[in-house]
Design a protein around this motif. Structure first.
Motif, mmCIF file in Angstrom:
data_model
loop_
_atom_site.group_PDB
_atom_site.id
_atom_site.type_symbol
_atom_site.label_atom_id
_atom_site.label_comp_id
_atom_site.label_asym_id
_atom_site.label_seq_id
_atom_site.Cartn_x
_atom_site.Cartn_y
_atom_site.Cartn_z
ATOM 1 N N HIS A 106 0.863 -1.188 0.000
ATOM 2 C CA HIS A 106 0.000 0.000 0.000
ATOM 3 C C HIS A 106 0.899 1.238 0.000
ATOM 4 N N LEU A 107 1.277 1.678 -1.171
ATOM 5 C CA LEU A 107 2.264 2.746 -1.319
ATOM 6 C C LEU A 107 1.773 4.065 -0.715
ATOM 7 N N HIS A 108 0.463 4.248 -0.630
ATOM 8 C CA HIS A 108 -0.072 5.505 -0.110
ATOM 9 C C HIS A 108 0.109 5.635 1.409
ATOM 10 N N LEU A 109 0.593 4.576 2.068
ATOM 11 C CA LEU A 109 0.806 4.619 3.515
ATOM 12 C C LEU A 109 2.269 4.889 3.867
ATOM 13 N N ALA A 110 2.972 5.572 2.969
ATOM 14 C CA ALA A 110 4.404 5.808 3.162
ATOM 15 C C ALA A 110 4.692 6.985 4.094
ATOM 16 N N LYS A 111 3.744 7.916 4.223
ATOM 17 C CA LYS A 111 3.994 9.103 5.040
ATOM 18 C C LYS A 111 3.930 8.766 6.534
ATOM 19 N N LYS A 112 4.545 9.631 7.330
ATOM 20 C CA LYS A 112 4.587 9.412 8.776
ATOM 21 C C LYS A 112 3.194 9.342 9.384
ATOM 22 N N ASP A 113 2.312 10.241 8.958
ATOM 23 C CA ASP A 113 0.961 10.286 9.518
ATOM 24 C C ASP A 113 0.088 9.112 9.073
ATOM 25 N N SER A 114 0.581 8.320 8.129
ATOM 26 C CA SER A 114 -0.227 7.233 7.582
ATOM 27 C C SER A 114 -0.347 6.045 8.528
ATOM 28 N N ILE A 115 0.624 5.890 9.422
ATOM 29 C CA ILE A 115 0.621 4.746 10.335
ATOM 30 C C ILE A 115 0.850 5.240 11.759
ATOM 31 N N GLY A 116 -0.027 4.841 12.655
ATOM 32 C CA GLY A 116 0.135 5.144 14.076
ATOM 33 C C GLY A 116 0.083 3.865 14.893
ATOM 34 N N ILE A 117 0.996 3.730 15.837
ATOM 35 C CA ILE A 117 1.024 2.553 16.708
ATOM 36 C C ILE A 117 0.866 3.008 18.155
ATOM 37 N N VAL A 118 -0.081 2.410 18.845
ATOM 38 C CA VAL A 118 -0.372 2.774 20.232
ATOM 39 C C VAL A 118 0.612 2.057 21.155
ATOM 40 N N THR A 119 1.182 2.802 22.091
ATOM 41 C CA THR A 119 2.048 2.169 23.080
ATOM 42 C C THR A 119 1.244 1.132 23.872
ATOM 43 N N THR A 120 1.926 0.083 24.283
ATOM 44 C CA THR A 120 1.234 -1.012 24.982
ATOM 45 C C THR A 120 0.815 -0.588 26.386
#
Length: 301
Positions: A106-120
């Motif tokens: 999914h090339l459109h998810l390359a930007k920083k804001d495209s993926i967020g991971i929640v701390t455990t």
């Protein structure tokens, strides 16, 4: 919602979560965006034995693959189940593998804001691999600290829900029903921030009155104060020290504190804005940091 875009087609956001997302509506629709939540109890980052509980494998399947293809941004709320079974280093390697594969497909998810991971979240439900609450929480702390470095290297967002041990239910793993709104509120607030920062200034229209803005700012200050009340360390202070000298000394040593308490019975609480800053900074504040000897050195400098 503070701002509204002139774009006619609502943006889509996707959240893949473990059971921590079970209280969040599966679909939330507004004039500007849609948030789709898929919550799977027992979900891990990678599970080669149970693919239906493996984020890596599920990302290749319908309908999740379709959601990803349409999503402007993705959030992952996964961690507790993995860190009860695997070390922090293994989980971090799994995330690296997942993000690499995700961006290839999914090339459109390359930007920083495209993926967020929640701390455990905190977890004290021990396992065979981590047989005491202290051991499993230590594993989680290492993971959360190293996750920030991984985020810098792989260019994704870290999302901190500021969940505290007292938010947990009696099983010491899940969020208590009384605090279940914390998860949904943090998810919605995160995507609201993404939307507001992505809209050009000339397309933003304020829909809040001055009173509403003041109420919002008060709520933000209260939330920040609540977070700072949870993230602190307590230090013994020699009577020679004053708060003004302590502030200067901390700034000189580049200690990123948020607030200082009053000194009572020679004890001082140093508050921080988040767990990461507290963990990183704690090792730089030895027991004798505010001793008379250090005070004398400050005066003679």
């Amino acid at each position: 919602m503070t701002f509204q875009s002139t774009t006619s087609t609502p943006k889509q956001y996707f959240v893949l979560a473990d059971s921590h997302g079970r209280f969040v509506p599966r679909l939330t629709t507004t004039p500007t965006h849609q948030i789709i939540i898929q919550s799977i109890s027992g979900l891990k980052w990678i599970d080669d034995d149970q693919h239906h509980l493996s984020a890596f494998h599920l990302l290749q399947t319908y309908p999740i693959f379709s959601h990803l293809a349409s999503a402007t941004a993705v959030m992952f709320l996964i961690g507790s189940n993995s860190l009860r079974k695997f070390s922090a280093s293994i989980a971090l390697n799994e995330i690296q593998h997942i993000i690499s594969n995700l961006r290839q497909q999914h090339l459109h998810l390359a930007k920083k804001d495209s993926i967020g991971i929640v701390t455990t979240f905190p977890c004290f439900k021990f396992s065979y691999i981590f047989p005491t609450p202290a051991l499993i929480q230590h594993n989680i702390n290492i993971f959360n600290e190293q996750l920030y470095f991984l985020a810098t290297n792989l260019n994704f967002r870290i999302v901190d829900f500021a969940i505290q041990p007292y938010h947990l239910s009696i099983d010491q793993l899940h969020i208590d029903n009384y605090y279940s709104n914390l998860v949904s509120n943090n998810i919605f607030n995160y995507f609201d921030r993404l939307i507001s920062t992505s809209i050009p200034a000339d397309q933003q229209v304020s829909r809040r009155s001055n009173d509403a803005l003041m109420r919002r700012n008060r709520r933000r200050h209260l939330r920040l104060a609540e977070k700072q009340a949870c993230f602190y360390i307590c230090k013994t202070v020699n009577p020679s020290w004053t708060l003004e000298i302590i502030k200067t000394y901390l700034q000189q040593n580049q200690i990123p504190f948020a607030k200082l308490s009053t000194i009572r019975n020679n004890q001082l609480r140093i508050r921080f804005n988040n767990l990461h800053t507290l963990q990183v900074t704690g090792s730089r504040l030895p027991t004798n940091f505010f001793s008379f000897e250090n005070f004398s050195q400050v005066l003679s400098a």
